[in-house]
Design a protein around this motif. Structure first.
Motif: not given
Length: 598
Positions: A476-504
Motif C-alpha cells: 500500500x505504501x508503494x502504491x500510494x507513496x507519491x500521492x500527496x493527498x494520501x501522505x497523512x495516512x501513508x507516512x505514519x504506517x510506513x514509519x511504524x512498519x519500519x520501526x516494528x522490525x527493529x522493535x520486535x
C-alpha cells in the motif's frame, strides 16, 4: 430512551468498496453466486431483527437477569429472551454460514460477522446464547466423529439446541493444565464425567430444548498438564437413536454468578456427577480440538466490543447534539438558545471521535478477518488458504485484545459525554461500560492474548507471519507513496512498519536472555501491533474515499470517513511512540520490586 440504528452504510462501504468481498467470493466456487444485492438484503433484514427484536430487551434483560430454581436446577432467562430466540431460529439466522450438509445456508463467514456485530450492539447478553452455539458447531464440525456430527450438528445449525464450552474450574482459569474433571471409560464406549466448572456462559437456560456442552476432562491414564486433556460432548438430555430426547444427563447448574454486567446471560456454575459423554477427537488432545471453538470465541469477543462501541457512540452523538451546556470557546454557535449544544466543545468531539474511530477501525478489521476465514476454508488455491489461515492466527489476539481494550476506552468516553446522566441507569450508557468490561477478561485475558501474539505468533516463527502482514502494508505504501493527498495516512504506517522490525528484534533478543522481558513488553507490543493494523485499515479506507471524491461523488459519507481517519492518525495512532518506549523500559522495574509489593 436509548437508540440503535444498524450501521449498514459503513458495513457496505467496507464490504464492497474497500475489500470488494463479492469479487473475492467469485474465486471460491462455494460462494461464487453471492452478489452485492444478496449481501445487502441479508444485512438489511439482520439489522431489522437486531434493532427491532433484541434491542428492546437489552435494558429490561439487564434489570431482570436470570433466575435459578435450585430444586430443579433450571434457569429462567429474562422476559422476552425465549420468544426472541424463537424468532431468531424461525428466521434461519442460526444457519446462516453453516454447512448445507447439516441444514445450513452455506453463506460466507463475513455475513455471520456482520449479523453478530448488530446483535452485539443490540443486546450482547442475549447474543451470547446463539454465539456460543456457533462455536460448538465449529469444533464438532472440525473434530467430531461422523456419528457426533449427525447427532448434534443439524440441531445446532437449526438453533433448536444450543452449545457451550466448559473449560474453567474453581481453582484454575487460563491455566487449563491444572484442571481436575475426570472422565471414566465405560464398556459401551462412552465416558462418565465428574467435576465442577464455573463461568460457563449460557450454561443453563430455557431458550432451547437441549444444551450441548463441550467439556474438557482427564482420562485415568492422562499425563499431567495441558498434554493430558481430552474433549467430550455432554448433552443436557441424552439423545436417542432416532434423534429424540431421552433422560436427563446429570450435568446441572448449581449456581449463577453475580456479575458486573451481561446480567441477561446465564453464567453458570456446572456440576457433572457421572454425566455421560463421548470423546471428541483423540485422547489427550482435547485442547487442539477446543481451540477451534476458543479461536472462534476470541474473534467473537472482539465483535462484542465492536458492537458496544458502535451503540455507545450512536447514543453519545445524539445526546451531544441535543444537550445544552455553556457557550463555545470560539463564540456563540446557537444564538437562538440559552447555551450551545455540547458537541461544539473540542473535548466532547474528541471523545465522540475516539469511539467512532475505534468502531470503524474494528469493523474493517473484523470483516477482513472473516474474509480471510472464508478464503482459508474455501479458496481453491492451497497457498491462498495457507496464507489466509496464518494471517487470521496472527490477527486473532489483536482482534480480541485491541478491540476490547478500545471498547473499554470508547464506552467510558461515551458515558462521559452524558455527564451525570451517563451514571444513571435509565440512559443505558453505564450498562454498555459494565457489559464491555468482561470482554477484556474472558476467552483468555488480554494479557494472555498479548503473550500469545508476541511469544507464539511473532517470536515463535521468527516474525515470518508478521512479515506477511508487513508486505501488505509495504504494498500500500508503494502504491500510494507519491500521492500527496494520501501522505497523512501513508507516512505514519510506513514509519511504524519500519520501526516494528527493529522493535520486535530488540524484544526477541532481550527475551532470549530473560523470558520476563517478553512478559513485560507483551501488552504494549500488542497495542503497537494493533495500531499498525488499524492504521493499515484506515489508510485503505481513506484511499477509497479520496478516489470516490475525485470521481465526483458528493456523498458526505466520504468526507466523514476522511475526517475520522485524520482524527485517528492525529490523536490515537501516536500512542505507539509512548508504548514502544514503555515496552523498552524492560522487566527490571517490574520484577525487582519485592519491597514495594511486600
Amino acid at each position: 430512551m436509548p437508540i440503535y440504528n444498524p450501521p449498514l452504510r459503513d458495513m457496505q462501504f467496507v464490504l464492497h468498496e474497500v475489500f470488494q468481498v463479492t469479487d473475492a467470493f467469485k474465486a471460491m466456487p462455494r460462494h461464487a453466486e453471492v452478489d452485492v444485492d444478496t449481501v445487502n438484503a441479508i444485512l438489511e433484514e439482520a439489522g431489522k431483527f437486531a434493532s427491532g427484536v433484541t434491542f428492546p430487551l437489552n435494558i429490561s434483560g439487564d434489570e431482570e437477569g436470570c433466575t435459578l430454581n435450585r430444586d430443579t436446577h433450571e434457569v429462567t432467562t429474562p422476559q422476552g429472551f425465549k420468544q426472541a430466540y424463537q424468532q431468531y431460529v424461525e428466521g434461519g439466522w442460526a444457519a446462516l454460514s453453516c454447512e448445507p450438509e447439516f441444514g445450513g445456508q452455506g453463506l460466507p463467514h463475513v455475513m455471520n460477522q456482520c449479523l453478530y456485530e448488530m446483535l452485539n450492539s443490540a443486546n450482547q447478553a442475549w447474543t451470547m446464547y446463539p454465539g456460543l452455539s456457533h462455536g460448538a458447531y465449529e469444533a464438532l464440525l472440525a473434530h467430531g466423529t461422523p456419528e457426533q456430527k449427525q447427532t448434534y450438528l443439524p440441531k445446532l445449525v437449526s438453533g433448536e439446541w444450543t452449545g457451550t464450552m466448559c473449560l474453567t474450574e474453581p481453582h484454575c482459569g487460563t491455566d487449563l493444565g491444572l484442571l481436575r474433571t475426570k472422565a471414566e471409560p465405560q464398556a459401551d464406549g462412552t465416558y462418565k464425567i465428574t467435576g465442577a466448572k464455573i463461568f460457563i456462559s449460557a450454561g443453563e437456560h430455557d431458550m432451547a430444548a437441549n444444551i450441548v456442552h463441550l467439556v474438557l476432562a482427564r482420562l485415568p491414564d492422562a499425563p499431567k498438564g495441558s498434554k493430558g486433556i481430552s474433549l467430550f460432548v455432554v448433552p443436557k438430555y441424552h439423545v436417542n437413536a432416532d434423534g429424540s430426547l431421552g433422560a436427563r444427563n446429570p450435568v446441572f447448574c448449581t449456581g449463577l454468578e453475580h456479575k458486573m454486567g451481561i446480567h441477561g446471560n446465564a453464567t453458570a456454575q456446572i456440576s457433572l456427577d457421572g454425566a455421560v459423554g463421548t470423546l471428541v477427537g483423540e485422547p489427550h488432545k482435547g485442547l487442539a480440538a477446543m481451540f477451534v471453538m476458543m479461536n472462534a470465541a476470541r474473534l467473537g469477543v472482539g465483535n462484542q466490543s465492536l458492537g458496544l462501541t458502535e451503540v455507545a457512540y450512536q447514543n453519545a452523538l445524539a445526546y451531544a447534539k441535543d444537550r445544552l451546556q455553556m457557550r463555545s470557546l470560539s463564540g456563540t454557535k446557537a444564538k437562538d438558545k440559552e447555551a450551545d449544544p455540547i458537541i461544539v466543545h473540542p473535548d466532547v468531539r474528541k471523545m465522540l471521535l475516539t469511539a467512532k474511530a475505534y468502531a470503524e477501525g474494528a469493523r474493517a478489521l473484523q470483516i477482513y478477518c472473516t474474509l480471510l476465514l472464508d478464503q482459508s476454508h474455501h479458496h481453491p488455491d492451497e497457498k491462498v488458504r495457507k496464507d489466509s489461515d496464518e494471517l487470521v492466527a496472527l490477527l486473532t489476539p489483536i482482534v480480541k485484545a485491541f478491540i476490547t481494550d478500545n471498547g473499554h476506552t470508547a464506552t467510558n468516553a461515551c458515558m462521559q459525554v452524558f455527564g451525570g446522566h451517563g451514571f444513571i441507569k435509565e440512559w443505558g450508557m453505564e450498562q454498555h461500560v459494565r457489559d464491555n468490561r468482561i470482554n477484556m477478561i474472558y476467552e483468555g485475558t488480554n494479557t494472555v492474548q498479548s503473550l500469545d501474539l508476541l511469544g507464539r505468533k511473532v517470536l515463535g516463527n521468527q516474525g515470518a507471519t508478521l512479515k506477511k502482514f508487513g508486505k501488505l502494508v509495504a504494498a500500500l505504501v508503494a502504491e500510494e507513496g507519491v500521492n500527496e493527498k494520501m501522505a497523512e495516512f501513508i507516512n505514519p504506517i510506513a514509519m511504524l512498519g519500519e520501526q516494528m522490525t527493529k522493535f520486535t528484534t530488540e524484544i526477541g533478543f532481550k527475551g532470549m536472555q530473560n523470558p520476563d522481558e517478553v512478559g513485560a513488553a507483551a501488552v504494549d507490543y500488542l497495542r503497537v501491533a494493533g495500531h499498525l493494523v488499524f492504521g493499515y485499515m484506515f489508510a485503505r479506507m481513506a484511499q477509497v474515499a479520496l478516489r470516490a471524491i475525485a470521481a465526483g461523488n458528493a456523498d458526505p459519507f466520504y468526507v466523514a470517513k476522511l475526517q475520522t481517519a485524520r482524527f485517528y492518525f492525529a490523536k490515537l495512532f501516536p500512542e505507539t511512540v509512548m508504548l514502544m518506549r514503555t515496552a523498552r523500559a524492560g522487566s527490571k522495574v517490574l520484577m525487582d520490586t519485592d519491597a514495594a509489593l511486600a
